[in-house]
Write an enzyme that holds these catalytic residues in place. Sequence first.
Site, PDB file in Angstrom:
ATOM      1  N   LYS A  67       0.823  -1.222   0.000  1.00 49.40           N
ATOM      2  CA  LYS A  67       0.000   0.000   0.000  1.00 49.40           C
ATOM      3  C   LYS A  67       0.856   1.270   0.000  1.00 49.40           C
ATOM      4  O   LYS A  67       0.512   2.268  -0.640  1.00 49.40           O
ATOM      5  CB  LYS A  67      -0.924   0.007   1.228  1.00 49.40           C
ATOM      6  CG  LYS A  67      -1.966  -1.107   1.226  1.00 49.40           C
ATOM      7  CD  LYS A  67      -2.674  -1.177   2.575  1.00 49.40           C
ATOM      8  CE  LYS A  67      -3.753  -2.263   2.594  1.00 49.40           C
ATOM      9  NZ  LYS A  67      -4.345  -2.428   3.941  1.00 49.40           N
ATOM     10  N   TYR A 189      -5.971  -4.548  -6.825  1.00 46.32           N
ATOM     11  CA  TYR A 189      -5.593  -4.470  -5.401  1.00 46.32           C
ATOM     12  C   TYR A 189      -5.231  -5.856  -4.854  1.00 46.32           C
ATOM     13  O   TYR A 189      -4.211  -6.031  -4.178  1.00 46.32           O
ATOM     14  CB  TYR A 189      -6.742  -3.832  -4.608  1.00 46.32           C
ATOM     15  CG  TYR A 189      -6.549  -3.946  -3.114  1.00 46.32           C
ATOM     16  CD1 TYR A 189      -5.613  -3.151  -2.445  1.00 46.32           C
ATOM     17  CD2 TYR A 189      -7.285  -4.863  -2.359  1.00 46.32           C
ATOM     18  CE1 TYR A 189      -5.412  -3.280  -1.075  1.00 46.32           C
ATOM     19  CE2 TYR A 189      -7.099  -4.986  -0.992  1.00 46.32           C
ATOM     20  CZ  TYR A 189      -6.161  -4.195  -0.357  1.00 46.32           C
ATOM     21  OH  TYR A 189      -5.961  -4.314   0.995  1.00 46.32           O
ATOM     22  N   TYR A 241      -1.089  -0.591  11.493  1.00 47.88           N
ATOM     23  CA  TYR A 241      -2.473  -0.857  11.908  1.00 47.88           C
ATOM     24  C   TYR A 241      -2.797  -0.032  13.154  1.00 47.88           C
ATOM     25  O   TYR A 241      -2.349   1.108  13.263  1.00 47.88           O
ATOM     26  CB  TYR A 241      -2.677  -2.362  12.151  1.00 47.88           C
ATOM     27  CG  TYR A 241      -2.339  -3.207  10.943  1.00 47.88           C
ATOM     28  CD1 TYR A 241      -3.037  -3.057   9.752  1.00 47.88           C
ATOM     29  CD2 TYR A 241      -1.316  -4.127  10.989  1.00 47.88           C
ATOM     30  CE1 TYR A 241      -2.734  -3.838   8.641  1.00 47.88           C
ATOM     31  CE2 TYR A 241      -1.006  -4.911   9.886  1.00 47.88           C
ATOM     32  CZ  TYR A 241      -1.716  -4.748   8.713  1.00 47.88           C
ATOM     33  OH  TYR A 241      -1.401  -5.499   7.615  1.00 47.88           O
TER      34      TYR A 241
HETATM   35  N1  GLU Z   1      -4.839  -8.204   1.037  1.00 48.27           N
HETATM   36  C1  GLU Z   1      -5.094  -8.002   2.440  1.00 48.27           C
HETATM   37  C2  GLU Z   1      -6.501  -7.468   2.647  1.00 48.27           C
HETATM   38  O1  GLU Z   1      -6.916  -6.572   1.977  1.00 48.27           O
HETATM   39  C3  GLU Z   1      -4.089  -7.070   2.968  1.00 48.27           C
HETATM   40  C4  GLU Z   1      -4.255  -6.983   4.400  1.00 48.27           C
HETATM   41  C5  GLU Z   1      -3.030  -6.570   5.128  1.00 48.27           C
HETATM   42  O2  GLU Z   1      -1.942  -7.048   4.874  1.00 48.27           O
HETATM   43  O3  GLU Z   1      -3.213  -5.727   6.045  1.00 48.27           O
HETATM   44  O4  GLU Z   1      -7.206  -7.951   3.486  1.00 48.27           O
END
Ligand code: GLU
Length: 604
Positions: A67, A189, A241
């Site tokens: 991201k 994505y 997070y």
């Molecule tokens: N592809 C995962 C999702 O969208 C990425 C999540 C992550 O690594 O935080 O759930």
Amino acid sequence: MKSPILEFIQSLHARYLAVDEGRVADYIPELSKANPKAFGICVATRDGHLYEAGDTRQGFTIQSISKAFTYGLALEDRGEDHVLSRIGVEPSGEAFNAISLQEGSGKPFNPMINAGAIATCGQVLRKDGASRFDRIAEYLSRCAGQSLSIDEAVYRSESATGHRNRAIGWMLRNFNILDEDPDEILEAYFQQCSLRVTCTDLAVMGATLANQGINPISGERAIAPEFVDNVLGVMATCGMYDWSGEWIYRVGLPAKSGVGGGILAVLPGQLGIGVFSPPLDGQGNSVRGIKVCMDLARDLSLHLFNPSAVPQTALRLSYTGNQMMSRRRRPAMDFHYLKRFGERTRVLELQGPLIFSTFEPVVRTLVRHAPYCQQVVMNFRHVVNVDPVSMRLLAEVRSRLESNGIRLLCCHAQRFRRPLLAAGIPAGAIFDTDDEALEDCETFLLAGAAEVAGRSPDAVPLSECDLLSSLSPDELAIMEAAAETRAFAPRQSVIESGGDADEWFVLTAGTVEVSLPETGNRRRRLDVLSAGMSFGEMAFIDGSKRSADVIATEPSTCRVWSRAWFDSLDQSHPALKIHLLHQLSRQLSARLRQANLEISTLKS
Ligand code: GLU
């Protein structure tokens, strides 16, 4: 010998290998197959050196770490204002996959949560036949320095179960954050999250961010420099997070983690860190990854806000033009004038990177010395780079010095020629070496000196030559009679190194250069002598061979005496010989004193 740094990284790996906490992500079914024991640590330096311990070459999916990079690409494609109008940069305080958007606008809080990341993906343009995903994969591959490919099984698994992300995509479409139906954007994505990387790739991608967007291994520009701080900014505030606040408090590095078990951390300007270990804690961060990064930051003092990392002044040495003189030897009168007024020349030797905080003390020193200066030399020999802010300050300094009638010269500055010219430093004031700049300053001072202004430097009678000026008329007549006269054209050799030293020269007109050949056509200049000075006589004292070349730089005339004649003075005119030796030792002691002063100036 084994590197203690590698040993430290390996000991960190050993320290946490046995940790048995956390759970491998299973909400994407394919991810649950990850080996919980896999564990790698890699640190990549800004110049591309890798320190690796454990499973650093094992592939896993990049997941959310992608991201941060897609955000960089979106900024490059659309510009900051446009992207900010669609996606915020505030930590959300909610889970990464929350279906929460800002009230009213429907704007995702930041590009690191899924909503923001999907919106970011929608900002990436299709270009020249390349799909969004092609461009994302190419961008991330440039950052990693190798072509990254999709883990098809993870991609299919995520696409098959990604209902929540699809819901988010349609919400974004509803608020016109996405300009088109989200299906293709969502697939791009899912694909970007399924790119396979290794722990080493993560460290190199981190080092690319640390290195202002240039991959330190391939040397390729991967991220536009103007957006590197934006990417690092959102990583610092939103990258870990719901533990982002604690992370920046404890570890103090911009970072991003992914549910595949990877963590990428960056110490801007210095290094990138990649850690891989699949078991995750309650917030979705790799348990071992967090422990490793906390220890790395503490033990190596990497916290971004740690004041021990504050850069030091760029001012290495400051001295005046009479403490350090050019290699040009001049007649005694000029030399004495320069000893007296050389303090009107201020030399500042700079070092390291020139940024605001290192350059500010240089500006302060200049402001203090300016009232006593006629010219300032800045020596860039030890400068590693110059940022735009210090160039702007330098341009200001230059114009202020100029309006006070003070010249600014730069030396060892060819690497920075272009920005220096842009800062208003004239080409004629940029010199290859400090010696040339000092010589220019001395010539400038002498040109303004009333005492020497009327005297023609072109032809000097023997009676005015340095070593001979205190001889009686009779002694001078003996010298005259014994001297041969030799004329030299420009670039003609006067003395060749390695030859026998059996002649003594007094330069009565012109200029000669004493130098040694360097690589290519370049020569290292040791001395420049002008009319009135003598050379070659040292070997009469110690009997050595010629140690350098002497070459005329303009039409020059020398008077020459042979060693045989000099030796014969013992019998024929012992008083004259004593007189000459006395003058010679006076001159040598004056040069030794100056050399001692220069050495102590350089050592200070
Ligand atoms: N592809 C995962 C999702 O969208 C990425 C999540 C992550 O690594 O935080 O759930």
